[in-house]
Design an enzyme around this catalytic site. Structure first.
Site, PDB file in Angstrom:
ATOM      1  N   CYS A  71       0.484  -1.123   0.355  1.00 26.38           N
ATOM      2  CA  CYS A  71       0.142  -0.082  -0.069  1.00 26.38           C
ATOM      3  C   CYS A  71       0.706   1.357  -0.328  1.00 26.38           C
ATOM      4  O   CYS A  71       0.752   2.460  -0.497  1.00 26.38           O
ATOM      5  CB  CYS A  71      -1.117   0.209   0.992  1.00 26.38           C
ATOM      6  SG  CYS A  71      -0.209  -0.384   3.134  1.00 26.38           S
ATOM      7  N   ASP A 201      -7.850   5.331  -1.341  1.00 28.72           N
ATOM      8  CA  ASP A 201      -7.124   3.917  -0.851  1.00 28.72           C
ATOM      9  C   ASP A 201      -6.805   3.396  -1.750  1.00 28.72           C
ATOM     10  O   ASP A 201      -7.537   2.399  -2.250  1.00 28.72           O
ATOM     11  CB  ASP A 201      -8.239   3.478   0.110  1.00 28.72           C
ATOM     12  CG  ASP A 201      -7.973   2.272   0.593  1.00 28.72           C
ATOM     13  OD1 ASP A 201      -6.304   2.681   1.239  1.00 28.72           O
ATOM     14  OD2 ASP A 201      -8.782   1.171   1.112  1.00 28.72           O
ATOM     15  N   HIS A 203      -5.457  -0.547  -1.145  1.00 26.95           N
ATOM     16  CA  HIS A 203      -5.844  -1.566  -1.054  1.00 26.95           C
ATOM     17  C   HIS A 203      -6.908  -2.448  -1.951  1.00 26.95           C
ATOM     18  O   HIS A 203      -7.214  -3.135  -1.686  1.00 26.95           O
ATOM     19  CB  HIS A 203      -6.406  -0.912   0.524  1.00 26.95           C
ATOM     20  CG  HIS A 203      -5.254  -1.303   1.240  1.00 26.95           C
ATOM     21  ND1 HIS A 203      -5.482  -0.197   1.912  1.00 26.95           N
ATOM     22  CD2 HIS A 203      -4.186  -1.768   2.006  1.00 26.95           C
ATOM     23  CE1 HIS A 203      -4.368   0.723   2.420  1.00 26.95           C
ATOM     24  NE2 HIS A 203      -3.503  -0.347   3.139  1.00 26.95           N
TER      25      HIS A 203
END
Length: 253
Positions: A71, A201, A203
């Site tokens: 990440c 994000d 992820h």
């Protein structure tokens, strides 16, 4: 309040709930995925956002399955894509965002990591991100440490981000200790009862999605600062880009 803000409170920011569809490497990465997302407050006291375009890098987007450790690298790639779209670096540094192996090799070359780091699945944080941006693009970064606790997060983080987006306009990397999931931050919105961060994000794992679908699923979302882990400290990596020349020197990556 927009339902996408509420939905964000239940997201597993570590990525254990990531999509199972295989990424589509042939489709271009989505650009500026936060645009057109409604503000989290109807009458905010202050809202500041990044200026310029960037690409959304996420788990597996280049065919490398980096779920569980990549990440930070993906957030760095998103940040460098903003640099590629908006700044004019020296000619010898006119290059696209570095790959995960290139990031690891650079950290070894700088002496920050041992040779065994190349090819590993070791994660990186805000400090390594600052080294990478300076190494590849001659962009220094300001690192801000924020102690855990709602007061520190609400006041220190929000004010630092407001100032950064006003002065520099570039994406920010955020990470912590207990909450060690890297987050890209591209905006902050403050009301009389607290602030929200606009989070991109990294992820997500799966086929390339349009920004509206990423927003609907909560991968791009306004998140309450008070919903962050209050027992975790956080670090911000703030690229200092104000003195760079803003030209769209790469029409497409």
């Amino acid at each position: 309040m927009d339902e996408r803000v509420v939905a964000a409170e239940g997201i597993d920011w570590g990525g254990s709930g990531a999509e199972e569809e295989m990424p589509d490497q042939d489709k271009p990465l989505s650009k500026s995925v936060h645009t057109d997302l409604p503000l989290p407050l109807s009458c905010p006291l202050k809202c500041t956002l990044i200026k310029g375009d960037y690409l959304y890098f996420h788990y597996g987007c280049d065919g490398q399955d980096d779920r569980g450790w990549g990440c930070g690298y993906r957030t760095v790639e998103t940040m460098t894509s903003w640099i590629c779209h908006n700044l004019s670096p020296p000619k010898h540094q006119s290059r696209p965002p570095p790959s995960l192996p290139e990031i690891q090799q650079a950290l070894v070359a700088m002496g920050d990591k041992p040779g065994s780091f190349s090819g590993s699945r070791e994660w990186i944080g805000t400090f390594e991100a600052s080294l990478v941006l300076d190494y590849f693009y001659d962009v220094p970064c300001k690192l801000v440490h924020i102690r855990g606790g709602e007061a520190q997060l609400e006041h220190v983080a929000a004010e630092e981000l407001h100032q950064h987006f006003e002065q520099h306009g570039s994406p920010v990397m955020m990470g912590g200790d207990r909450d060690n999931s890297s987050k890209g931050v591209v905006g902050v919105c403050t009301g009389d009862k607290g602030s929200y961060l606009l989070v991109v994000d990294p992820h997500y794992y799966g086929r390339q999605l349009e920004k509206t679908e990423l927003q609907r699923r909560g991968w791009v979302v306004w998140r309450r600062v008070s919903s962050l882990d209050q027992s975790s400290f956080y670090n911000l990596c703030l690229p200092q880009t104000a003195k760079k020349t803003n030209v769209n020197w790469m029409a497409d990556l």
